[in-house]
Structure formats: structure tokens, C-alpha cells
Design a protein around this motif. Sequence first.
Motif: not given
Length: 124
Positions: A1-8, A36-40, A42-45, A50-55
Motif C-alpha cells: 500500500m502506498c500511504l502518506g502521513v501528515p506532519g507539522q 516550498p515549506v517553512e516551520p508551521g 503541514y506536509i504529507l510524508n 515530503a510529497i505535498r504541502r497540505i493547504p
Amino acid sequence: MCLGVPGQVTQVDGLTADVDFWGVEKEVRLDTVDEPVEPGDYILNHVGFAIRRIPESEIDETLTLYESMMGGGPDDMLREDLIDEVEAAGSTPSTSGAPPGDDEAEPADAEDAEDLLEELDIDV
């Protein structure tokens, strides 16, 4: 299964970030993230990348969904997949010849990012 997990994201240093997954802090590569991402943020890992920054507009809904999936019992396979994904964040299997299941692991790198992009059939 291909699964991503969100994290801050808690810290960014070049192409790596420290990310908090429900109290578990892991280093994640940023080579494959879509913006691009910055502290604070959320990304999908997925396996240490990190494959996506969560809007911002999707964060609450995404976290609620994942928290509901994590609430299953010890025999819940989806819950176990999510836990495995969090544990895999920030490391890839060792190429040292160590047997599978050995605790030895090496940090993910740019070559691993290229392999992941190829596996997911993503052209950049």
C-alpha cells in the motif's frame, strides 16, 4: 500500500526538515515536495519524503481523518500501516548488506528522492 502521513514542520535546513508526527519527531527530505515549506506548515510524508504541502484550508480535515484512522485497535491493518509509515519517516533501508529487519538505517538522500519520483511516475 502506498500511504502518506501528515506532519507539522518544526524546522527547515536546506533540503531537510524536522517534522512532528503526533509527538514523534522525524527528519524528512524536501526534494520531492510540490512547493516550498517553512516551520508551521503541514506536509504529507511518504517514506521519509515530503510529497505535498497540505493547504491551510485542508489541515483540520486531514488531521481529523488520520486521527480517526489511528484510533483502530491493535489488529487494525490500516492503523498499523500508518504507524509503520511514521516509523519509516526519515530513513531508508540500509545498503550495507545488513539483513532485512536489522535496525541499521541510513538517512534518505537525493538519489532516494529520484527513485521515489520515478516510482510514483512524477516528472519534474
